[in-house]
Design a protein around this motif. Sequence first.
Motif, PDB file in Angstrom:
ATOM      1  N   GLY A  60       0.796  -1.224   0.000  1.00 27.35           N
ATOM      2  CA  GLY A  60       0.000   0.000   0.000  1.00 27.35           C
ATOM      3  C   GLY A  60       0.828   1.273   0.000  1.00 27.35           C
ATOM      4  N   ILE A  61       1.989   1.225  -0.639  1.00 21.30           N
ATOM      5  CA  ILE A  61       2.870   2.392  -0.692  1.00 21.30           C
ATOM      6  C   ILE A  61       2.599   3.159  -1.983  1.00 21.30           C
ATOM      7  CG2 ILE A  61       5.282   3.148  -0.780  1.00 21.30           C
ATOM      8  CD1 ILE A  61       5.972   0.553   0.763  1.00 21.30           C
ATOM      9  N   PRO A  62       2.319   4.467  -1.887  1.00 20.58           N
ATOM     10  CA  PRO A  62       2.090   5.257  -3.101  1.00 20.58           C
ATOM     11  C   PRO A  62       3.344   5.281  -3.984  1.00 20.58           C
ATOM     12  CG  PRO A  62       1.582   6.551  -1.127  1.00 20.58           C
ATOM     13  CD  PRO A  62       2.201   5.274  -0.680  1.00 20.58           C
ATOM     14  N   GLU A  63       3.131   5.357  -5.282  1.00 17.68           N
ATOM     15  CA  GLU A  63       4.236   5.313  -6.240  1.00 17.68           C
ATOM     16  C   GLU A  63       5.269   6.398  -5.981  1.00 17.68           C
ATOM     17  OE1 GLU A  63       5.007   4.970 -11.038  1.00 17.68           O
ATOM     18  OE2 GLU A  63       2.982   5.248 -10.280  1.00 17.68           O
ATOM     19  N   GLU A  64       4.815   7.603  -5.609  1.00 18.14           N
ATOM     20  CA  GLU A  64       5.767   8.691  -5.384  1.00 18.14           C
ATOM     21  C   GLU A  64       6.671   8.443  -4.175  1.00 18.14           C
ATOM     22  OE1 GLU A  64       1.670   9.680  -3.924  1.00 18.14           O
ATOM     23  OE2 GLU A  64       2.469   9.220  -5.887  1.00 18.14           O
TER      24      GLU A  64
END
Length: 72
Positions: A60-64
């Motif tokens: 669940g880590i955002p791409e940025e």
Amino acid sequence: MARKTYTSPQVKARWNKKNYDRIAILLPKGMKEPFREFAEKEYGLSMNGYINWKVRTILGIPEERWHPMYKE
């Protein structure tokens, strides 16, 4: 004309060591090519790109935030 620069393999290796963790994945003999083909055909990604994308989405880590240049 712009001057072309050259980055030595040692400099690249030093940068990678500073900015990335390395994980080795062992597959049964003969499974690398089918895995590569799956990642390319189904998702348009390299094997490494597919694994990174899958791990990032599972965690669940955002791409940025995934990119090593990101600093909190």
